[in-house]
Design a protein around this motif. Structure first.
Motif, PDB file in Angstrom:
ATOM      1  N   HIS A  76      -7.848  -6.221   1.375  1.00 44.45           N
ATOM      2  CA  HIS A  76      -8.007  -6.102  -0.091  1.00 44.45           C
ATOM      3  C   HIS A  76      -7.945  -4.680  -0.502  1.00 44.45           C
ATOM      4  O   HIS A  76      -7.224  -4.262  -1.404  1.00 44.45           O
ATOM      5  CB  HIS A  76      -9.047  -6.738  -0.664  1.00 44.45           C
ATOM      6  N   GLN A  77      -8.457  -3.758   0.276  1.00 45.03           N
ATOM      7  CA  GLN A  77      -8.420  -2.077  -0.083  1.00 45.03           C
ATOM      8  C   GLN A  77      -6.833  -1.886   0.132  1.00 45.03           C
ATOM      9  O   GLN A  77      -6.378  -1.125  -0.514  1.00 45.03           O
ATOM     10  CB  GLN A  77      -9.304  -1.348   0.847  1.00 45.03           C
ATOM     11  N   LEU A  78      -6.500  -2.000   1.264  1.00 43.92           N
ATOM     12  CA  LEU A  78      -5.116  -1.566   1.635  1.00 43.92           C
ATOM     13  C   LEU A  78      -4.061  -2.257   0.713  1.00 43.92           C
ATOM     14  O   LEU A  78      -3.009  -1.664   0.212  1.00 43.92           O
ATOM     15  CB  LEU A  78      -4.781  -2.088   3.102  1.00 43.92           C
ATOM     16  N   THR A  79      -4.086  -3.609   0.222  1.00 47.12           N
ATOM     17  CA  THR A  79      -3.232  -3.911  -0.659  1.00 47.12           C
ATOM     18  C   THR A  79      -3.282  -3.301  -1.979  1.00 47.12           C
ATOM     19  O   THR A  79      -2.179  -3.144  -2.642  1.00 47.12           O
ATOM     20  CB  THR A  79      -3.614  -5.599  -0.682  1.00 47.12           C
ATOM     21  N   SER A  80      -4.542  -3.042  -2.232  1.00 43.59           N
ATOM     22  CA  SER A  80      -4.849  -2.172  -3.666  1.00 43.59           C
ATOM     23  C   SER A  80      -4.011  -1.101  -3.523  1.00 43.59           C
ATOM     24  O   SER A  80      -3.502  -0.529  -4.552  1.00 43.59           O
ATOM     25  CB  SER A  80      -6.316  -2.010  -3.938  1.00 43.59           C
ATOM     26  N   TYR A  81      -4.079  -0.210  -2.439  1.00 40.74           N
ATOM     27  CA  TYR A  81      -3.591   0.991  -2.423  1.00 40.74           C
ATOM     28  C   TYR A  81      -2.165   1.050  -2.307  1.00 40.74           C
ATOM     29  O   TYR A  81      -1.417   1.730  -3.038  1.00 40.74           O
ATOM     30  CB  TYR A  81      -4.181   1.824  -0.890  1.00 40.74           C
ATOM     31  N   PHE A  82      -1.760   0.115  -1.448  1.00 40.23           N
ATOM     32  CA  PHE A  82      -0.133   0.157  -1.683  1.00 40.23           C
ATOM     33  C   PHE A  82       0.308  -0.509  -2.835  1.00 40.23           C
ATOM     34  O   PHE A  82       1.434  -0.259  -3.160  1.00 40.23           O
ATOM     35  CB  PHE A  82       0.344  -0.661  -0.332  1.00 40.23           C
ATOM     36  N   GLY A  83      -0.284  -1.445  -3.410  1.00 41.63           N
ATOM     37  CA  GLY A  83       0.167  -1.768  -4.767  1.00 41.63           C
ATOM     38  C   GLY A  83       0.096  -0.553  -5.746  1.00 41.63           C
ATOM     39  O   GLY A  83       1.149  -0.608  -6.537  1.00 41.63           O
ATOM     40  N   TYR A  84      -0.711   0.283  -5.726  1.00 39.14           N
ATOM     41  CA  TYR A  84      -0.823   1.422  -6.410  1.00 39.14           C
ATOM     42  C   TYR A  84       0.546   2.395  -5.995  1.00 39.14           C
ATOM     43  O   TYR A  84       1.329   2.979  -6.923  1.00 39.14           O
ATOM     44  CB  TYR A  84      -2.050   2.404  -6.453  1.00 39.14           C
ATOM     45  N   LEU A  85       0.684   2.353  -4.860  1.00 37.06           N
ATOM     46  CA  LEU A  85       1.728   3.254  -4.333  1.00 37.06           C
ATOM     47  C   LEU A  85       3.357   2.633  -4.955  1.00 37.06           C
ATOM     48  O   LEU A  85       4.201   3.326  -5.056  1.00 37.06           O
ATOM     49  CB  LEU A  85       1.847   3.600  -2.735  1.00 37.06           C
ATOM     50  N   GLU A  86       3.265   1.489  -4.688  1.00 36.76           N
ATOM     51  CA  GLU A  86       4.683   0.666  -5.137  1.00 36.76           C
ATOM     52  C   GLU A  86       4.584   0.773  -6.561  1.00 36.76           C
ATOM     53  O   GLU A  86       5.822   0.957  -7.000  1.00 36.76           O
ATOM     54  CB  GLU A  86       4.226  -0.709  -4.732  1.00 36.76           C
TER      55      GLU A  86
END
Length: 159
Positions: A76-86
């Motif tokens: 969930h942390q990684l998904t959140s960070y990559f969502g931000y980057l996207e």
């Protein structure tokens, strides 16, 4: 006198065109400044969240393995960070945010996260059966690398 009167409209037209060209250039420059300002504002308003996510990912050497478990906190942390980057990447790619500001402020961090978790991104694409997941980030990272390479080429002395 008739020749002079014939020239006046042409000169007036040239002056108007020159004024319009200057106005267009000034408007473009102002739009660029606003885009840069919006980018800086967004980056600074999200810097704490970026730092928290980025730090968590890079402090734990087994983070990537843990993130491969879909229900895990790391996932969930990684998904959140990559969502931000996207989201950031889409804004840059659409020229809503300024690519040069992103490159000079957090570009290296984006590239490093992309390279570190590239395998995870590919796994997510397969899991979701969607090759367009993180597509904007792919485009942004290619652009960031090119900008970095251009800056490095300019900074290196000629041999």
């Amino acid at each position: 006198m008739n020749a002079l009167l014939a020239i006046v409209p042409a000169v007036t037209l040239l002056v108007a065109v020159a004024g319009l060209a200057r106005l267009i250039r000034e408007t473009q420059e102002e739009n660029q400044r606003q885009r840069q300002r919006a980018t800086v504002n967004y980056i600074t308003s999200t810097i704490q969240r970026q730092h928290e996510l980025y730090s968590a990912m890079h402090q734990d050497t087994s983070f990537a393995a843990k993130a491969s478990v879909v229900a895990s906190a790391e996932f969930h942390q990684l998904t959140s960070y990559f969502g931000y980057l996207e989201y950031l990447a889409a804004a840059v790619n659409m020229r809503i945010f300024d690519g040069e500001v992103v490159s000079r402020t957090i570009g290296s961090r984006i590239i490093r996260a992309y390279e570190t978790f590239r395998e995870w991104m590919e796994t997510e694409r397969r899991r979701l059966n969607n090759n367009t997941v993180y597509e904007e980030l792919d485009i942004l990272v290619a652009d960031l690398r090119e900008r970095r390479d251009q800056r490095n080429a300019v900074q290196k002395p000629a041999e």
